[in-house]
Scaffold this motif. Structure first.
Motif, PDB file in Angstrom:
ATOM      1  N   GLN A  51      42.778 -30.094  -1.438  1.00  0.00           N
ATOM      2  CA  GLN A  51      42.570 -31.342  -0.710  1.00  0.00           C
ATOM      3  C   GLN A  51      43.861 -31.751  -0.007  1.00  0.00           C
ATOM      4  OE1 GLN A  51      40.532 -34.540  -2.759  1.00  0.00           O
ATOM      5  NE2 GLN A  51      39.596 -33.103  -4.181  1.00  0.00           N
ATOM      6  N   GLN A  63      40.620 -32.841  13.108  1.00  0.00           N
ATOM      7  CA  GLN A  63      39.688 -31.885  12.521  1.00  0.00           C
ATOM      8  C   GLN A  63      39.374 -30.754  13.489  1.00  0.00           C
ATOM      9  OE1 GLN A  63      35.800 -33.372  11.480  1.00  0.00           O
ATOM     10  NE2 GLN A  63      35.375 -31.648  10.104  1.00  0.00           N
ATOM     11  N   LEU A  66      42.373 -28.457  13.535  1.00  0.00           N
ATOM     12  CA  LEU A  66      42.491 -27.696  12.288  1.00  0.00           C
ATOM     13  C   LEU A  66      41.550 -26.494  12.268  1.00  0.00           C
ATOM     14  CD1 LEU A  66      42.764 -30.547   9.609  1.00  0.00           C
ATOM     15  CD2 LEU A  66      44.549 -28.903  10.224  1.00  0.00           C
ATOM     16  N   THR A  67      40.364 -26.647  12.818  1.00  0.00           N
ATOM     17  CA  THR A  67      39.391 -25.546  12.790  1.00  0.00           C
ATOM     18  C   THR A  67      39.841 -24.359  13.637  1.00  0.00           C
ATOM     19  OG1 THR A  67      38.140 -26.529  14.626  1.00  0.00           O
ATOM     20  CG2 THR A  67      37.457 -27.114  12.379  1.00  0.00           C
ATOM     21  N   VAL A  72      44.103 -21.907   8.617  1.00  0.00           N
ATOM     22  CA  VAL A  72      42.965 -22.589   7.993  1.00  0.00           C
ATOM     23  C   VAL A  72      41.706 -21.754   8.191  1.00  0.00           C
ATOM     24  CG1 VAL A  72      41.560 -24.682   7.986  1.00  0.00           C
ATOM     25  CG2 VAL A  72      44.029 -24.831   8.453  1.00  0.00           C
ATOM     26  N   ASP A  74      38.715 -22.862   6.694  1.00  0.00           N
ATOM     27  CA  ASP A  74      37.624 -23.833   6.718  1.00  0.00           C
ATOM     28  C   ASP A  74      38.189 -25.196   6.327  1.00  0.00           C
ATOM     29  OD1 ASP A  74      35.066 -24.861   6.983  1.00  0.00           O
ATOM     30  OD2 ASP A  74      34.541 -24.471   4.894  1.00  0.00           O
ATOM     31  N   CYS A  75      37.652 -26.270   6.905  1.00  0.00           N
ATOM     32  CA  CYS A  75      38.060 -27.616   6.510  1.00  0.00           C
ATOM     33  C   CYS A  75      36.910 -28.580   6.739  1.00  0.00           C
ATOM     34  CB  CYS A  75      39.310 -28.064   7.273  1.00  0.00           C
ATOM     35  SG  CYS A  75      39.049 -28.393   9.025  1.00  0.00           S
ATOM     36  N   THR A  76      36.806 -29.563   5.858  1.00  0.00           N
ATOM     37  CA  THR A  76      35.752 -30.563   5.934  1.00  0.00           C
ATOM     38  C   THR A  76      36.348 -31.924   5.659  1.00  0.00           C
ATOM     39  OG1 THR A  76      34.135 -28.973   5.079  1.00  0.00           O
ATOM     40  CG2 THR A  76      33.528 -31.299   4.996  1.00  0.00           C
ATOM     41  N   PHE A  87      40.837 -34.292   3.654  1.00  0.00           N
ATOM     42  CA  PHE A  87      40.148 -33.054   4.008  1.00  0.00           C
ATOM     43  C   PHE A  87      40.013 -32.135   2.798  1.00  0.00           C
ATOM     44  CE2 PHE A  87      41.819 -34.599   7.959  1.00  0.00           C
ATOM     45  CZ  PHE A  87      40.939 -34.186   8.942  1.00  0.00           C
ATOM     46  N   TRP A  88      38.884 -31.429   2.741  1.00  0.00           N
ATOM     47  CA  TRP A  88      38.705 -30.333   1.794  1.00  0.00           C
ATOM     48  C   TRP A  88      39.079 -29.053   2.528  1.00  0.00           C
ATOM     49  CZ3 TRP A  88      38.077 -29.958  -3.280  1.00  0.00           C
ATOM     50  CH2 TRP A  88      37.716 -28.727  -3.809  1.00  0.00           C
ATOM     51  N   MET A  89      40.045 -28.300   1.985  1.00  0.00           N
ATOM     52  CA  MET A  89      40.647 -27.210   2.728  1.00  0.00           C
ATOM     53  C   MET A  89      40.422 -25.841   2.092  1.00  0.00           C
ATOM     54  SD  MET A  89      42.113 -28.911   5.188  1.00  0.00           S
ATOM     55  CE  MET A  89      43.061 -27.554   5.924  1.00  0.00           C
ATOM     56  N   TRP A  91      42.345 -22.066   2.817  1.00  0.00           N
ATOM     57  CA  TRP A  91      43.510 -21.548   3.517  1.00  0.00           C
ATOM     58  C   TRP A  91      43.478 -20.029   3.614  1.00  0.00           C
ATOM     59  CZ3 TRP A  91      46.638 -25.267   5.538  1.00  0.00           C
ATOM     60  CH2 TRP A  91      46.566 -26.548   4.971  1.00  0.00           C
TER      61      TRP A  91
END
Length: 226
Positions: A51, A63, A66-67, A72, A74-76, A87-89, A91
């Protein structure tokens, strides 16, 4: 529940350029963004730094950036409010490798944050020599880490005497945040904000905690020729 001062560990503050670790492209496009890792997972190479809290002018734009960042996978967005987002990350492998190297030899990653294209890590170990091994391992793997500071930290442990739970929490937070450092790195106002209590409550807990520690320390004097 009561506590007393018991254990001393070593804390190291280490820096690493974002270009050699994570979020290089993000800093290139949003240089003023700031990041702080929440709940660093030091020993699970699949779920490191799960996180991340971000501060920037536009969370939606961040966001999107980041994508497209190569570090990265994936991130949500978990929550967002104003200029802050959580964010939920996931790596890339390189990021996981760095965290794994920092957590070798019984060291623990306590904190990680990034700003102005540089990452800062705070790691802890009971053995000062372990930091030399961590530093050498990172350098051997091609990660140009820089040691900013190394110092000792006292940790309060459980015992049948001394401090109440609130006093323990306040004193330990004061130690962690550098309230007792010279020069002082935190104020009672900082401690009050972090613990969510009034400045007066912090002052009272510190005074009573100090008194309790002194009383117990003086109750069993040791022989001393000085």
């Amino acid at each position: 529940m009561h506590f007393h001062l018991a254990r001393v560990s070593t804390i190291a503050e280490i820096a690493l350029p974002a270009s050699e670790f994570a979020l290089r492209e993000t800093f290139s496009r949003i240089p003023g963004a700031k990041f702080e890792i929440v709940g660093v997972v030091a020993h699970d190479t699949e779920r490191v730094m799960p996180q991340m809290q971000a501060i920037t002018s536009d969370i939606a734009v961040l966001q999107s950036v980041l994508t497209t960042d190569s570090s990265v996978t994936d991130c949500t967005v978990i929550t967002s409010r104003g200029n802050r987002g959580l964010f939920w990350m996931n790596w890339c492998e390189r990021v996981r490798e760095v965290v794994y190297l920092l957590a070798k030899n019984e060291t623990t990653v306590l904190a990680a944050s990034a700003a102005t294209s540089e990452w800062q890590f705070r790691i802890q170990s009971e053995d000062r020599d372990a930091f030399s091994t961590v530093y050498e391992s990172c350098r051997d793997a091609g990660f140009p880490v820089e040691v900013k500071n190394v110092h000792e930290q006292t940790t309060l442990l459980k015992d049948s005497r001394g401090l109440t739970t609130q006093q323990y929490e306040t004193l330990q937070t004061a130690i962690d945040r550098g309230y007792y450092d010279i020069p002082r790195n935190a104020t009672t106002e900082d401690l009050a904000e972090e613990l969510g209590v009034s400045h007066q409550a912090i002052s009272e807990r510190l005074r009573r905690g100090h008194r309790s520690l002194v009383e117990h320390g003086l109750s069993s004097p040791k022989s001393d020729s000085a």
